[in-house]
Design a protein around this motif. Structure first.
Motif, PDB file in Angstrom:
ATOM      1  N   ARG A 232      70.244  49.486  59.010  1.00  0.00           N
ATOM      2  CA  ARG A 232      69.920  48.652  57.868  1.00  0.00           C
ATOM      3  C   ARG A 232      71.171  48.549  57.004  1.00  0.00           C
ATOM      4  O   ARG A 232      71.902  49.505  56.804  1.00  0.00           O
ATOM      5  CB  ARG A 232      68.783  49.300  57.081  1.00  0.00           C
ATOM      6  N   SER A 235      72.128  46.069  51.784  1.00  0.00           N
ATOM      7  CA  SER A 235      70.904  45.936  51.011  1.00  0.00           C
ATOM      8  C   SER A 235      71.025  46.464  49.596  1.00  0.00           C
ATOM      9  O   SER A 235      71.592  47.536  49.373  1.00  0.00           O
ATOM     10  CB  SER A 235      69.779  46.734  51.670  1.00  0.00           C
ATOM     11  N   ARG A 239      63.521  45.643  47.388  1.00  0.00           N
ATOM     12  CA  ARG A 239      63.106  45.001  48.634  1.00  0.00           C
ATOM     13  C   ARG A 239      63.587  43.542  48.588  1.00  0.00           C
ATOM     14  O   ARG A 239      63.480  42.890  47.549  1.00  0.00           O
ATOM     15  CB  ARG A 239      61.578  45.054  48.693  1.00  0.00           C
ATOM     16  N   SER A 333      63.445  42.582  54.119  1.00  0.00           N
ATOM     17  CA  SER A 333      62.321  43.249  54.774  1.00  0.00           C
ATOM     18  C   SER A 333      61.177  42.254  54.999  1.00  0.00           C
ATOM     19  O   SER A 333      60.190  42.586  55.626  1.00  0.00           O
ATOM     20  CB  SER A 333      61.857  44.471  53.995  1.00  0.00           C
TER      21      SER A 333
END
Ligand code: TXA
Ligand code: MG
Length: 337
Positions: A232, A235, A239, A333
């Motif tokens: 991942r 980010s 979210r 996500s």
């Protein structure tokens, strides 16, 4: 380590005495973050295994995700890589210095930690005078991943580097905001048909114009060759909800629905009435270059407001737009197409 010194460097004419201070740290096995034309890098001497391991510690980077080695001249390539094919030569001729990273066969002199035991090495010649001056002065190739804590958006200003790494590294060379804003294109040149492992500013079309057929990574088998893409990435803490193609109507609907659970951030280009949401909204232009330059900064800015959710509107996949959308899909996500 407690103090991270921040040096303001003139990008056009990097001050020699300041570069020398940074080079001394690199030669001594320490860590220096520096501006490149893409994003800030976190550098260590690529020939010093202990120094390279410090990069993994400072970032909290998984031990099986290899680093890019930065060089300051075509001649330095011979110190880290072997078997440069004709196709690779053509890419070097056309795109270096610049935001293109080539995966080549590794020379044994390179610190083992750089490549995480792979027989290959990722290498690029950056087009930023601060980066070039530092490598030249240190007189050694410099391993440098993006200068963020692992998983966070890449830093495009020195302030972003401080946010993530203050007290964990010796020095930051502040060269202002980076031009491109997303990471280099990574292409594996060790197979018959070269394979793009990470899209970037240099597009598939630009690469094919120089050397013919190129593959784009996608299969499971490909992913094994590009360890970094398993994690991942890029980010913010919030979210991320990606709206790939939006109308004003659709964006508004999604915002309102998510707003019921509390304030949500919004990064968009299609003009909409935001009302109450305004303070959590960052509007960019619909140019892929502008998105590339500003997207990571926008993520960080909204993260300061401690939101649960950030909605991002996608952009056209032309030029660096394809690379931006790749990053947004990895950060998201939830995706509305
Ligand atoms: O623009 C950039 O490339 C920036 C600046 C600082 O140069 N650097 C950067 O590094 O983005 P990093 O570590 O965040 O990303 C390196 C990528 C990862 O996806 C990694 O898996 C891949 O390059 N990589 C490195 N060595 C590799 C190798 N030998 N084989 C395949 N992939 C490799
Ligand atoms: Mg990175």
């Amino acid at each position: 380590m407690s103090n991270t010194s921040l040096l303001q460097i003139n990008t056009e004419h990097p001050q020699e005495n300041l570069i020398e201070q940074a080079a001394t740290i690199i030669r001594g096995g320490g860590l220096v973050a520096f501006a490149t034309e893409t994003v800030y890098g976190l550098g260590a001497d690529a020939l010093n295994d202990e120094a390279v391991q410090k990069i993994f510690q400072a970032k909290g980077r998984p031990a099986d995700n290899p680093l890019i080695v930065h060089i300051s001249s075509r001649a330095m390539l011979a110190r880290v890589a072997d078997e440069v094919s004709d196709k690779a030569e053509r890419l070097i001729e056309k795109f270096w210095p610049g935001p293109l990273t080539l995966v080549l066969k590794r020379k044994p002199e390179v610190a083992v930690a750089v490549s995480c035991g792979l027989p290959t090495i990722a290498v690029r010649l950056p087009a930023n005078r601060i980066a070039l001056a530092l490598i030249e002065r240190a007189n050694t190739p410099i391993a440098a991943p993006s200068a963020n804590r692992s998983g966070r958006p890449s830093p495009t200003t020195a302030a972003h580097v401080l946010q993530d790494l203050q007290g964990r590294i010796e020095m930051i060379l502040d060269g202002g905001e980076t031009n491109i804003g997303i990471e280099s294109t990574v292409i594996d040149m060790t197979s018959e048909v070269p394979l793009i492992l990470r899209p970037g500013f240099v597009t598939r079309e630009m690469l094919e114009a120089v050397m013919g057929e190129v593959r784009q990574s996608g299969s499971e088998e490909d992913l094994k060759r590009s360890p970094g893409t398993r994690y991942r990435h890029y980010s913010p803490r919030a979210r991320v909800v990606l709206v790939e193609r939006a109308s004003a109507e659709k964006l508004k609907q999604i915002c309102e629905a998510l707003w019921l659970a509390g304030p949500v951030g919004l990064i968009h280009h299609t003009p909409i009435e935001t009302g109450e949401q305004k303070q959590f909204t960052i509007q960019l232009s619909d140019s892929p270059a502008d998105y590339a330059r500003r997207i990571y900064g926008a993520f960080r800015k909204l993260d300061e407001k401690n939101l649960q959710t950030i909605i991002v509107e996608g952009i056209a996949e032309t030029g660096e737009g394809a690379a931006v959308m790749d990053r947004l899909r990895r950060a998201a996500s939830e995706i509305y197409s």
